[in-house]
Design a protein around this motif. Structure first.
Motif, short mmCIF file in Angstrom:
data_model
loop_
_atom_site.label_atom_id
_atom_site.label_comp_id
_atom_site.label_asym_id
_atom_site.label_seq_id
_atom_site.Cartn_x
_atom_site.Cartn_y
_atom_site.Cartn_z
N UNK A 139 0.83 -1.21 0.00
CA UNK A 139 0.00 0.00 0.00
C UNK A 139 0.86 1.26 0.00
N UNK A 140 1.92 1.26 0.80
CA UNK A 140 2.78 2.44 0.90
C UNK A 140 3.45 2.76 -0.44
N UNK A 141 3.96 1.73 -1.10
CA UNK A 141 4.66 1.96 -2.36
C UNK A 141 3.74 1.84 -3.58
N UNK A 142 2.47 1.46 -3.32
CA UNK A 142 1.51 1.25 -4.42
C UNK A 142 2.11 0.32 -5.45
N UNK A 156 -2.86 3.05 11.79
CA UNK A 156 -2.58 3.61 10.46
C UNK A 156 -3.64 3.26 9.43
N UNK A 157 -4.70 2.58 9.84
CA UNK A 157 -5.70 2.09 8.87
C UNK A 157 -6.31 3.24 8.06
N UNK A 158 -6.70 4.31 8.73
CA UNK A 158 -7.32 5.43 8.01
C UNK A 158 -6.36 6.02 6.98
N UNK A 159 -5.11 6.17 7.36
CA UNK A 159 -4.12 6.71 6.43
C UNK A 159 -3.84 5.74 5.28
N UNK A 160 -3.87 4.45 5.57
CA UNK A 160 -3.66 3.46 4.50
C UNK A 160 -4.77 3.55 3.46
N UNK A 161 -6.00 3.72 3.91
CA UNK A 161 -7.11 3.87 2.97
C UNK A 161 -6.96 5.13 2.13
N UNK A 162 -6.44 6.19 2.74
CA UNK A 162 -6.23 7.44 2.00
C UNK A 162 -5.13 7.28 0.95
N UNK A 163 -4.09 6.53 1.29
CA UNK A 163 -2.96 6.35 0.37
C UNK A 163 -3.35 5.59 -0.90
N UNK A 164 -4.43 4.82 -0.84
CA UNK A 164 -4.85 4.05 -2.02
C UNK A 164 -5.19 4.96 -3.19
N UNK A 165 -5.58 6.20 -2.90
CA UNK A 165 -5.94 7.16 -3.95
C UNK A 165 -4.77 8.09 -4.30
N UNK A 166 -3.59 7.79 -3.75
CA UNK A 166 -2.40 8.56 -4.09
C UNK A 166 -1.99 9.51 -2.97
N UNK A 167 -0.72 9.86 -2.96
CA UNK A 167 -0.20 10.73 -1.90
C UNK A 167 -0.77 12.14 -1.98
N UNK A 168 -1.03 12.63 -3.20
CA UNK A 168 -1.59 13.98 -3.34
C UNK A 168 -2.97 14.07 -2.71
N UNK A 169 -3.77 13.04 -2.95
CA UNK A 169 -5.12 13.02 -2.36
C UNK A 169 -5.02 12.92 -0.85
N UNK A 170 -4.13 12.04 -0.37
CA UNK A 170 -3.96 11.88 1.08
C UNK A 170 -3.50 13.18 1.72
N UNK A 171 -2.60 13.89 1.03
CA UNK A 171 -2.10 15.16 1.56
C UNK A 171 -3.23 16.20 1.60
#
Length: 343
Positions: free
Chosen positions: A83-86, A220-235
């Motif tokens: 998930x982190x590295x997609x 970290x579950x919430x952040x992991x779900x956000x990362x699925x849509x990319x770092x820009x979206x998570x940011x």
């Protein structure tokens, strides 16, 4: 609502399979012990043979619990890295933790001429190898963490981890080239991996680090779900990318690093299990994936260990060989099918 119930049912089914496979694992081995006597030992009843009680309580049960911790820990750390590295082919050792652990063990086992006396006897003990492996993983982790502070690109951290793995592997190769056959054989045996050498005290230490890694993953579950849509979206959602990246790396280091220290490098479990679970539960929500991956990893390594014991035979196969025989075809199968990975 119906979908949520379906996933809950699948999770309970996985839990039931985990319990069943755990009992299967402690029931089978080189010594044939009737299942009723296995249950008698578990529930503190009288058994016909005192040796059976010792085998089950001091060897098979710790081995089964080690398989659960190692399988689930590697599976979770593999999911975190993917998930982190997609990247669907990222695994728990992508940061070079396994290579760092291997270097620490290699320096002890294949640098034997440097050590002697009391120091040598400690270093060649189980705890000596665990400490050497942990220090090797820690050094690589610190190097990767320092790199992550300076680098903004997550993929660059992946490349850094691969480069550290290559460097440490090169040093191990040089040590192996100049080492006597006996010391080289010791290192090779360690590299095969084993879940059957842990005492209850060692299992307690491994459980502590496993718990820390899982707790960090849960937070970290919430952040992991956000990362699925990319770092820009998570940011854009207000997530601190650097802090989240550090938490995921620390969680992986607790899980993969401690497992490698106590059980040696175990291949393909962390890479294959997240993909297998996504075939059973085709969702991206880590609130569902995390418990499913924990159970899936435990099931896979329990089954692999059961096969490695070769029930009824005096021989035991390397656990690494069995996990590779299972995991490699899974990855090949997923690639050949050309299914879209859930990222």
């Amino acid at each position: 609502m119906q979908t949520s119930r379906t996933y809950t049912t699948v999770l309970f089914l996985l839990l039931g399979v985990t319990v069943a496979v755990w009992f299967l694992n402690i029931s089978l081995g080189s010594v044939n012990i009737p299942f009723k006597d296995v249950l008698a030992v578990l529930f503190s009843s009288e058994v016909e043979n005192d040796n059976w009680h010792y085998i089950i309580m001091e060897y098979r049960i710790p081995k089964a619990f080690t398989s659960v911790l190692a399988g689930s820990g590697l599976a979770v750390s593999g999911m975190l890295m993917q998930t982190m590295f997609r990247n669907p082919l990222a695994g728990p050792y992508v940061l070079g933790l396994s290579s760092g652990a291997s270097l620490g063990v290699a320096l002890v086992l294949m640098g034997a001429t440097v050590f002697g006396g009391v120091a040598g006897s400690f270093l060649f003990s189980k705890w000596g190898l665990v400490i050497a492996s942990s220090l090797g993983s820690l050094l690589v982790l610190l190097a990767v963490m320092l790199a992550s502070v300076r680098l903004k690109d997550t993929m660059a951290i992946l490349i850094i981890g691969l480069m550290f793995a290559s460097l440490t592997s090169a040093v191990v190769s040089v040590l192996a080239y100049f080492s006597p056959a006996a010391q080289l054989q010791q290192y090779v045996f360690w590299s095969y991996g084993s879940v059957g050498d842990l005492s209850w005290n060692e299992l307690g230490v491994l459980s502590f680090f496993w718990f820390l890694g899982i707790v960090i993953a849960l937070f970290s579950i919430k952040n992991l779900n956000s990362l699925l849509l990319g770092e820009q979206y998570a940011r854009s959602l207000g997530m601190n990318i650097g802090r989240n990246r550090a938490l995921l790396i620390i969680s992986t280091s607790f899980l993969a690093g401690s497992i490698t220290a106590f059980a040696g490098p175990i291949a393909f479990v962390g890479l294959a299990v997240p993909h297998l679970i996504r075939q059973v539960i085709p969702v991206n929500d880590h609130r569902i994936l995390l418990p499913a991956v924990i159970l899936g990893g435990a099931i896979l390594l329990l089954l692999c260990d059961t096969v490695a014991q070769m029930p009824g035979s005096e021989y035991t196969l390397p656990i690494n060989a069995i996990t590779s025989l299972v995991g490699a075809p899974v990855v090949i199968w997923l690639l050949v099918r050309k299914r879209k990975f859930l990222f």
